[in-house]
Design a protein around this motif. Structure first.
Motif, short mmCIF file in Angstrom:
data_model
loop_
_atom_site.label_atom_id
_atom_site.label_comp_id
_atom_site.label_asym_id
_atom_site.label_seq_id
_atom_site.Cartn_x
_atom_site.Cartn_y
_atom_site.Cartn_z
N LEU A 1 0.84 -1.19 0.00
CA LEU A 1 0.00 0.00 0.00
C LEU A 1 0.88 1.24 0.00
O LEU A 1 1.85 1.34 0.75
N LYS B 1 -13.04 6.53 1.34
CA LYS B 1 -13.86 5.73 0.44
C LYS B 1 -14.16 6.55 -0.82
O LYS B 1 -13.94 7.76 -0.86
N HIS C 1 -15.95 -0.22 -0.02
CA HIS C 1 -14.55 -0.63 0.17
C HIS C 1 -13.75 0.54 0.74
O HIS C 1 -13.85 1.67 0.26
N GLU C 2 -12.92 0.25 1.76
CA GLU C 2 -12.12 1.32 2.37
C GLU C 2 -10.68 1.25 1.85
O GLU C 2 -10.08 0.18 1.78
N PHE C 3 -10.15 2.42 1.48
CA PHE C 3 -8.78 2.52 0.99
C PHE C 3 -7.90 3.14 2.06
O PHE C 3 -8.35 3.98 2.85
N HIS D 1 -3.58 5.63 -2.10
CA HIS D 1 -4.11 4.29 -2.42
C HIS D 1 -5.35 4.43 -3.29
O HIS D 1 -5.50 3.74 -4.32
N LEU D 2 -6.25 5.32 -2.91
CA LEU D 2 -7.47 5.54 -3.69
C LEU D 2 -7.14 6.08 -5.08
O LEU D 2 -7.71 5.63 -6.09
N MET E 1 -5.98 3.39 -7.39
CA MET E 1 -7.06 2.54 -7.85
C MET E 1 -7.87 3.21 -8.95
O MET E 1 -8.23 2.57 -9.96
N ILE F 1 -9.81 -3.53 -8.55
CA ILE F 1 -9.07 -3.68 -7.28
C ILE F 1 -8.28 -4.97 -7.27
O ILE F 1 -7.09 -5.01 -6.93
#
Length: 392
Positions: free
Chosen positions: A207, A264, A274-276, A281-282, A285, A357
């Motif tokens: 991550l 999120k 889904h939690e990032f 990180h988000l 994605m 993901i």
């Protein structure tokens, strides 16, 4: 294009479009405020520092091919070291006047420059034409995959027109005959230290971690405060049509440290459950989804829990947005209409995003495995290079 007075080499379609798109993904997932106004950059050392050392792997075959071309064309086999490798994007207002790459005392060690264009003039941005002061070709029109290589001295004085719309992306390499400026030796040392950590020396999900928050904050004229401007990670997500949700109390939306906390993703009136780990990180994605959407296959096993946004959740989204994107007009001005036109053109659905993901995790895992297998060889040889792997 071999001009004795102005030695330079122009290579068309040297990079594949797939290579260009992968480097675009890395840059738009990782870039920070750059070295001059309206410029963003991603360096290899920065990727290591933000727990994304595996993103170095896609650079390797390109670096090697470029170095070979420089050595062959300029007749300096086995003499060169890579001094710098970086992704650089210029946005509206960025330009550079006539100069040579060695016209500053601290750059005298530089011998050659290679500029690889990752996107295309008129299609992805306007302005940004590259000009040589003397010799031919006099003007380069950036096209994805093309490369310009030239001596970093007064025989190749050049300039770049101001960007008027969009974002002009390049991969830039500097080469030197001076081993004291070898980028590889420094990177191997940093990588070795980074991968000593037990959580980093086994293949698995990595991550990203944010650097200092001011590295992502863009403000007019590079003002030192955060009274105006925007966070570039949030801006990129916003321009692709998404919103960011944090479950933290709204009173927390006064410190950019909030972006290091879990977040999120929302779109229109729906919240993806889904939690990032953090905003980086988000962002990875979202950018990965936009890069790979046309290839993604939705499995019936994909978990895709989506809920309707409540009024209080919508208020939190708006409160966070007003803090991290303080100047919406500036966001549009800097990134211009191009990003808006390129909002994931396919029809969006959360099941496909959920599939992204899984695909992102697999992509990251494979790169990290290659990195771990490569590092012992790099340390022995003192050079970062690609090596073939069975079953890779």
């Amino acid at each position: 294009m071999d001009d004795a007075k102005h030695p330079r080499l122009i290579l068309h379609e040297f990079l594949s479009l797939d290579e260009c798109k992968e480097l675009q993904f890395i840059h738009k997932s990782s870039s920070t405020v750059g070295y001059r106004p309206n410029v963003f950059s991603t360096t290899l050392s920065h990727l290591i520092a933000t727990n994304c050392p595996h993103f170095i792997i896609p650079f390797l075959p390109i670096r090697e091919r470029l170095k070979e071309k420089v050595e062959e064309f300029f007749g300096c086999e086995y003499e060169l070291f890579v001094e710098f490798t970086g992704l650089i994007s210029w946005t509206k207002g960025a330009s550079i006047g006539w100069h040579s790459d060695d016209n500053r005392p601290y750059l005298k060690q530089r011998d050659f420059t290679a500029v690889c264009y990752l996107n295309t003039y008129a299609k992805d941005f306007k302005g940004g034409l590259f000009h040589f002061q003397d010799g031919e070709p006099a003007t380069l029109v950036p096209k994805a995959g093309d490369v310009a290589i030239y001596t970093a001295d007064s025989s190749n004085v050049h300039s770049v027109d101001e960007i008027t719309e969009g974002e002009r992306l390049t991969l830039t390499l500097w080469f030197s005959r001076d081993s004291d400026h070898d980028e590889d030796a420094k990177l191997i040392s940093i990588l070795s230290e980074n991968l000593l950590c037990s959580s980093n020396n086994v293949p698995g999900l990595k991550l990203p971690m944010l650097a200092a928050s001011n590295m992502y904050w863009f403000s007019p004229h590079q003002a030192p405060n955060q009274q105006s401007g925007f966070d570039i990670c949030c801006a990129r997500i916003h321009l692709l049509g998404f919103d960011i949700y944090s479950s933290q109390e709204k009173s927390s939306f006064s410190d950019l440290m909030i972006l290091m906390e879990p977040v999120k993703l929302a779109k229109r009136n729906e919240l993806f459950e889904h939690e990032f780990a953090n905003i980086l990180h988000l962002l990875q994605m979202v950018q990965f989804y936009c890069w790979k959407a046309s290839e993604l296959v939705v499995s019936h096993l994909e978990s895709c829990k989506v809920i309707q946004l409540s009024q209080s959740q919508r208020e939190k989204i708006n409160a966070l947005k007003s803090f991290v994107l303080r100047d919406h007009q500036l966001v549009e001005m800097v990134f211009s209409f191009v990003d808006s036109k390129q909002k994931c053109q396919h029809s969006f659905d959360w099941a496909k995003f959920s599939a992204a993901i899984t695909a992102w995790e697999d992509y990251s895992h494979k790169l990290h495995k290659k990195l771990l297998l490569s590092l012992p060889y790099w340390r022995t040889e003192g050079i970062i290079c690609g090596i073939p792997f069975e079953g890779s």
